[in-house]
Design an enzyme around this catalytic site. Structure first.
Site, PDB file in Angstrom:
ATOM      1  N   ASP A  99      14.777 108.953  24.895  1.00  0.00           N
ATOM      2  CA  ASP A  99      13.353 109.261  24.697  1.00  0.00           C
ATOM      3  C   ASP A  99      12.585 108.207  23.909  1.00  0.00           C
ATOM      4  OD1 ASP A  99      14.309 109.490  22.131  1.00  0.00           O
ATOM      5  OD2 ASP A  99      14.341 111.675  22.141  1.00  0.00           O
ATOM      6  N   GLU A 121      21.166 111.076  29.145  1.00  0.00           N
ATOM      7  CA  GLU A 121      20.629 112.061  28.191  1.00  0.00           C
ATOM      8  C   GLU A 121      19.291 112.599  28.714  1.00  0.00           C
ATOM      9  OE1 GLU A 121      21.304 111.689  23.710  1.00  0.00           O
ATOM     10  OE2 GLU A 121      19.127 111.925  23.766  1.00  0.00           O
ATOM     11  N   GLU A 135       8.360 111.106  21.348  1.00  0.00           N
ATOM     12  CA  GLU A 135       9.589 111.193  22.153  1.00  0.00           C
ATOM     13  C   GLU A 135       9.525 112.254  23.255  1.00  0.00           C
ATOM     14  OE1 GLU A 135       9.532 110.952  18.850  1.00  0.00           O
ATOM     15  OE2 GLU A 135      10.642 109.119  18.392  1.00  0.00           O
ATOM     16  N   HIS A 209      13.567 109.642   9.514  1.00  0.00           N
ATOM     17  CA  HIS A 209      12.741 108.539  10.030  1.00  0.00           C
ATOM     18  C   HIS A 209      11.682 108.967  11.032  1.00  0.00           C
ATOM     19  CE1 HIS A 209      15.569 109.028  13.366  1.00  0.00           C
ATOM     20  NE2 HIS A 209      14.635 108.486  14.110  1.00  0.00           N
ATOM     21  N   ARG A 211       8.484 109.917  13.117  1.00  0.00           N
ATOM     22  CA  ARG A 211       7.055 109.600  12.938  1.00  0.00           C
ATOM     23  C   ARG A 211       6.261 110.790  12.419  1.00  0.00           C
ATOM     24  NH1 ARG A 211       7.662 105.114  15.988  1.00  0.00           N
ATOM     25  NH2 ARG A 211       5.939 103.614  15.956  1.00  0.00           N
ATOM     26  N   HIS A 242      16.110 104.082   6.646  1.00  0.00           N
ATOM     27  CA  HIS A 242      15.644 103.435   7.876  1.00  0.00           C
ATOM     28  C   HIS A 242      14.695 102.281   7.519  1.00  0.00           C
ATOM     29  CE1 HIS A 242      13.666 103.001  11.773  1.00  0.00           C
ATOM     30  NE2 HIS A 242      14.538 103.849  12.317  1.00  0.00           N
TER      31      HIS A 242
HETATM   32  C1  UD1 Z   1      12.403 104.329  17.087  1.00  0.00           C
HETATM   33  C2  UD1 Z   1      12.095 105.316  18.223  1.00  0.00           C
HETATM   34  C3  UD1 Z   1      12.598 106.710  17.867  1.00  0.00           C
HETATM   35  C4  UD1 Z   1      14.050 106.672  17.453  1.00  0.00           C
HETATM   36  C5  UD1 Z   1      14.254 105.640  16.342  1.00  0.00           C
HETATM   37  C6  UD1 Z   1      15.722 105.525  16.010  1.00  0.00           C
HETATM   38  C7  UD1 Z   1      10.042 105.035  19.546  1.00  0.00           C
HETATM   39  C8  UD1 Z   1       8.590 105.208  19.599  1.00  0.00           C
HETATM   40  N1  UD1 Z   1      10.654 105.396  18.428  1.00  0.00           N
HETATM   41  O1  UD1 Z   1      11.612 104.712  15.967  1.00  0.00           O
HETATM   42  O2  UD1 Z   1      12.443 107.556  18.987  1.00  0.00           O
HETATM   43  O3  UD1 Z   1      14.419 107.949  16.983  1.00  0.00           O
HETATM   44  O4  UD1 Z   1      13.787 104.362  16.782  1.00  0.00           O
HETATM   45  O5  UD1 Z   1      15.929 104.903  14.790  1.00  0.00           O
HETATM   46  O6  UD1 Z   1      10.641 104.557  20.495  1.00  0.00           O
HETATM   47  N2  UD1 Z   1      12.581  97.966  11.781  1.00  0.00           N
HETATM   48  C9  UD1 Z   1      13.212  96.827  11.342  1.00  0.00           C
HETATM   49  N3  UD1 Z   1      14.468  96.544  11.823  1.00  0.00           N
HETATM   50  C10 UD1 Z   1      15.114  97.340  12.706  1.00  0.00           C
HETATM   51  C11 UD1 Z   1      14.470  98.501  13.138  1.00  0.00           C
HETATM   52  C12 UD1 Z   1      13.203  98.786  12.684  1.00  0.00           C
HETATM   53  O7  UD1 Z   1      12.678  96.089  10.527  1.00  0.00           O
HETATM   54  O8  UD1 Z   1      16.232  97.018  13.090  1.00  0.00           O
HETATM   55  C13 UD1 Z   1      11.222  98.261  11.290  1.00  0.00           C
HETATM   56  C14 UD1 Z   1      10.164  97.293  11.866  1.00  0.00           C
HETATM   57  O9  UD1 Z   1       9.169  97.081  10.913  1.00  0.00           O
HETATM   58  C15 UD1 Z   1       9.607  98.089  13.048  1.00  0.00           C
HETATM   59  C16 UD1 Z   1       9.618  99.490  12.471  1.00  0.00           C
HETATM   60  O10 UD1 Z   1      10.830  99.570  11.713  1.00  0.00           O
HETATM   61  O11 UD1 Z   1       8.326  97.661  13.463  1.00  0.00           O
HETATM   62  C17 UD1 Z   1       9.503 100.622  13.431  1.00  0.00           C
HETATM   63  O12 UD1 Z   1      10.429 100.510  14.501  1.00  0.00           O
HETATM   64  P1  UD1 Z   1      10.144 101.371  15.844  1.00  0.00           P
HETATM   65  O13 UD1 Z   1      11.266 101.158  16.799  1.00  0.00           O
HETATM   66  O14 UD1 Z   1       8.763 101.151  16.338  1.00  0.00           O
HETATM   67  O15 UD1 Z   1      10.140 102.872  15.305  1.00  0.00           O
HETATM   68  P2  UD1 Z   1      11.313 103.750  14.734  1.00  0.00           P
HETATM   69  O16 UD1 Z   1      10.714 104.613  13.702  1.00  0.00           O
HETATM   70  O17 UD1 Z   1      12.475 102.915  14.421  1.00  0.00           O
HETATM   71  N1  UDP Z   2      23.461 105.946  12.240  1.00  0.00           N
HETATM   72  C1  UDP Z   2      24.099 104.778  11.808  1.00  0.00           C
HETATM   73  N2  UDP Z   2      23.802 104.290  10.556  1.00  0.00           N
HETATM   74  C2  UDP Z   2      22.914 104.890   9.729  1.00  0.00           C
HETATM   75  C3  UDP Z   2      22.260 106.076  10.179  1.00  0.00           C
HETATM   76  C4  UDP Z   2      22.553 106.563  11.447  1.00  0.00           C
HETATM   77  O1  UDP Z   2      24.914 104.208  12.526  1.00  0.00           O
HETATM   78  O2  UDP Z   2      22.695 104.398   8.619  1.00  0.00           O
HETATM   79  C5  UDP Z   2      23.746 106.445  13.595  1.00  0.00           C
HETATM   80  C6  UDP Z   2      24.050 107.920  13.730  1.00  0.00           C
HETATM   81  O3  UDP Z   2      25.420 108.183  13.572  1.00  0.00           O
HETATM   82  C7  UDP Z   2      23.556 108.230  15.140  1.00  0.00           C
HETATM   83  C8  UDP Z   2      22.411 107.274  15.341  1.00  0.00           C
HETATM   84  O4  UDP Z   2      22.559 106.254  14.358  1.00  0.00           O
HETATM   85  O5  UDP Z   2      24.533 107.920  16.115  1.00  0.00           O
HETATM   86  C9  UDP Z   2      21.114 107.985  15.154  1.00  0.00           C
HETATM   87  O6  UDP Z   2      20.073 107.069  15.046  1.00  0.00           O
HETATM   88  P1  UDP Z   2      18.674 107.462  14.476  1.00  0.00           P
HETATM   89  O7  UDP Z   2      18.808 108.589  13.531  1.00  0.00           O
HETATM   90  O8  UDP Z   2      18.057 106.193  14.007  1.00  0.00           O
HETATM   91  O9  UDP Z   2      17.855 107.889  15.780  1.00  0.00           O
HETATM   92  P2  UDP Z   2      17.707 109.263  16.598  1.00  0.00           P
HETATM   93  O10 UDP Z   2      19.052 109.744  16.989  1.00  0.00           O
HETATM   94  O11 UDP Z   2      16.956 110.220  15.747  1.00  0.00           O
HETATM   95  O12 UDP Z   2      16.877 108.846  17.767  1.00  0.00           O
END
Ligand code: UD1
Ligand code: UDP
Length: 371
Positions: A99, A121, A135, A209, A211, A242
């Site tokens: 998603d 999924e 999502e 984490h 939104r 996160h």
């Molecule tokens: C995204 C997904 C969410 C998922 C989550 C898992 C969307 C809209 N959101 O949200 O569905 O649950 O990932 O974690 O697709 N950042 C870093 N390094 C990283 C990752 C993120 O610096 O490795 C920071 C950056 O500033 C980036 C921000 O986090 O711009 C947001 O990342 P983004 O993927 O847009 O949103 P998530 O909240 O991570």
């Molecule tokens: N996870 C990880 N390290 C962390 C936190 C989570 O490897 O510090 C793993 C967790 O076991 C799961 C996945 O990341 O498999 C979940 O990711 P996240 O919570 O970012 O996204 P979501 O599942 O909510 O989309």
């Protein structure tokens, strides 16, 4: 016999964890499949941690992540950049996961290129377009354009039927997250000593984490943690924070440097799995953690008011508690004070899979595409 060209596309940490076993499964049959991997790198560091663990070297890396990126940019970049990837590698099928905005935009891009898409999924729903945001709409869109729906559970199969997806396009496979978890727990012994946890204390693991929890809700969660640690001298909280700045800022402001609260960087998947196993209680708004923790026999309090993963809630090992400070404190306190309640919630259940989901998905692709 020409090989089946399978392009797997993912961009964030959870997609990578859940697609890695599938990539590995495709790689086991090099005579049948040409496995091609494209990462959008919607996440950078958190994605690379997973690629390293599973030893996956992407064929394409779109490298789109920008600090504090927004939904418009991710969508536009993925939609456009995937066009070139499709033109270059001409896949027979594209696989996307779940998603995220990467999945939605890659699926749409493949649909525009008239390439069949498989949704791994598929069928998770809250039926509320604002929760989780964005999502719920991402997965509805992805399901709408996909031709193969790999649904993890009976509930997700039923949701797809309700969404008017033809039944012959739906396959119940289990969730590949269990494939990843079983493989990781079995093959990796992780050292957690760097966190500095006290073995005498009960550990509460926290991740958040979403939104829709940005702003007041995440601050409420942090206040609940402060209150719980103050009241219970026998607990410690560990929170891999996160990297999203909307999470980092409030969490660091409220919890940094507090006694028995460990704020740490996002963990690699192997140590994180070990930490889940060693924790007493898990508080989370994560989707993946809701699926993994029940199979490790850990009570999970979900910091949301709805979930697209109702199965473990029905079994009683996961409870929705929302983001109200008082309610979170009450629910955790109840688990800390009542061994009976704790025992009920820590039954090991696994409604999400048996570790063979990737194998089933690969078999289905083979049956449908082998010429
Ligand atoms: C995204 C997904 C969410 C998922 C989550 C898992 C969307 C809209 N959101 O949200 O569905 O649950 O990932 O974690 O697709 N950042 C870093 N390094 C990283 C990752 C993120 O610096 O490795 C920071 C950056 O500033 C980036 C921000 O986090 O711009 C947001 O990342 P983004 O993927 O847009 O949103 P998530 O909240 O991570
Ligand atoms: N996870 C990880 N390290 C962390 C936190 C989570 O490897 O510090 C793993 C967790 O076991 C799961 C996945 O990341 O498999 C979940 O990711 P996240 O919570 O970012 O996204 P979501 O599942 O909510 O989309």
């Amino acid at each position: 016999m020409s090989k089946i060209r399978v392009l797997t596309v993912f961009g964030t940490r959870p997609e990578a964890i859940k697609m890695a076993p599938l990539v590995k499964e495709l790689e086991k049959q090099p005579d049948v499949f040409k496995s091609i991997v494209c990462v959008t790198a919607q996440h950078r560091q958190m994605l690379d941690q997973v690629l390293k663990l599973f030893n996956i070297i992407p064929d394409y890396d779109l490298n789109i992540m920008k600090p504090n990126q927004d939904l418009w940019t991710i969508t536009a970049e993925v939609l456009m950049l995937m066009k070139t990837v499709f033109e270059e590698c001409r896949p027979d099928i594209v696989l996307v996961h779940g998603d995220t905005t990467t999945s939605m935009a890659a699926a749409l891009s493949a649909f525009y290129a008239r390439i069949p898409v498989g949704h791994v999924e598929a069928g998770l729903r809250t039926f509320d377009k604002h929760y989780p945001f964005p999502e719920e709409i991402n997965r509805v869109f992805a399901d709408a354009v996909c031709s193969y729906h790999f649904a993890p559970t009976d509930t997700s199969v039923q949701n797809l039927i309700k969404s008017a997806i033809p039944q012959e396009h739906i396959y119940k496979t289990g969730n590949t997250v269990i494939d990843a978890l079983l493989h990781t727990v079995e093959n990796n012994k992780a050292d957690l000593s760097y966190i500095g946890l006290n073995p005498e204390l009960k550990t509460i693991l926290l991740t958040s984490h979403r939104r829709e929890n940005f702003g007041e809700p995440i601050r409420n969660i942090c206040k609940a943690v402060l209150e719980l640690v103050e009241k219970n001298k026998d607990i410690q909280v560990v929170y891999p924070v996160h990297l999203n700045p909307n999470v980092q800022k409030p969490v660091r402001e409220l919890l940094e440097g507090k006694e028995r609260i460990h704020l740490i960087d996002p963990m690699e998947y192997a140590p994180f799995s070990t930490l889940m196993k060693e924790s007493h209680i898990i508080m989370t708004d994560s989707g993946g953690v809701q699926e993994e923790a029940p199979s490790l026999g850990k009570p999970v309090l979900v910091l949301r008011t709805t979930t697209e993963r109702p199965e473990a809630v029905e079994y009683g090992t996961v409870k929705l508690v929302g983001t109200d400070t008082k309610k979170i404190v009450e629910e955790i306190q109840n688990l800390l004070d009542n061994p009976e309640e704790y025992k009920k919630m820590s039954e090991s259940v696994n409604p999400y899979g048996d570790g063979l989901a990737s194998q089933r998905i690969v078999d289905i692709i083979k049956k449908n595409f082998l010429k």
